[in-house]
Design an enzyme around this catalytic site. Sequence first.
Site, PDB file in Angstrom:
ATOM      1  CG  ASP A  80      -5.780  25.321  -6.829  1.00 34.74           C
ATOM      2  OD1 ASP A  80      -5.274  24.183  -6.928  1.00 34.74           O
ATOM      3  OD2 ASP A  80      -6.653  25.736  -7.608  1.00 34.74           O
ATOM      4  CG  ASP A  96      -3.263  20.922  -7.635  1.00 34.50           C
ATOM      5  OD1 ASP A  96      -3.562  19.898  -8.272  1.00 34.50           O
ATOM      6  OD2 ASP A  96      -3.746  22.046  -7.880  1.00 34.50           O
ATOM      7  CG  ASP A 118      -3.913  21.761 -14.092  1.00 36.74           C
ATOM      8  OD1 ASP A 118      -3.467  22.300 -15.106  1.00 36.74           O
ATOM      9  OD2 ASP A 118      -3.995  20.526 -13.943  1.00 36.74           O
TER      10      ASP A 118
END
Length: 229
Positions: free
Chosen positions: A181, A18, A20
Amino acid sequence: MVKHMTMTHFKPRLIVFDLDGTLVDSSPDIAIAINQMLSELNQATYSEQEIKQWLGFGATKLINCALTGELEPKIEPANLRQAMRLYFNFYSANICVNSQLYAGAKEGLEQLKLAGIKLACVTNKPALLTLPLLTEIGIKDYFQFIASGDTFQRMKPDPLPLLEAAKAIAVDPEQALMVGDSINDIQAGKNAGFKTAIVPYGYIGKYSIDELGADYQINTIEHLAKLVC
């Protein structure tokens, strides 16, 4: 309980990251752009911490949340299209002013690349923002495959972009690892048949790390590289 990853657990041939909240802390620049948009629309602004809880679901939902102040907006605001145009204008002009790589991110990517592990980046961020950010922050060339939120018909948590990454790089899903995240990252990885790893920082939202149900937890991307290389 999420297992801390060890070298005996899994040796991926492909690692999908991922963007961001996993590689880049982009929330300062996103928050500034969101608040510029809201000010232009004569609406109340929010703290960066409040805006962080809306990240990871794509630009449309982010702007919906900002316009309504709700994590799960029930009605699409009438000024959504105008707001999106303002947000993209503000953010694209200042996409990497205060954003920073997380500690160990670039070092980890370098070690993984040198070890011959294939790397991909799959984000829900629109392409017109993804590629400039990757380029300006200096990590675009580490990835053999990049998919944004509008690259395919569906984005995370749908498995499609992850499966396309595995297909493009000719790696079976069982040999791939998704690192993220948020709930979208972990669900996308599981839906694609990947192993999944969660970082303890980023934009986890309302969930605890254990609630996300990842297979592994890593401390940093550099930590991951030391474990699998």
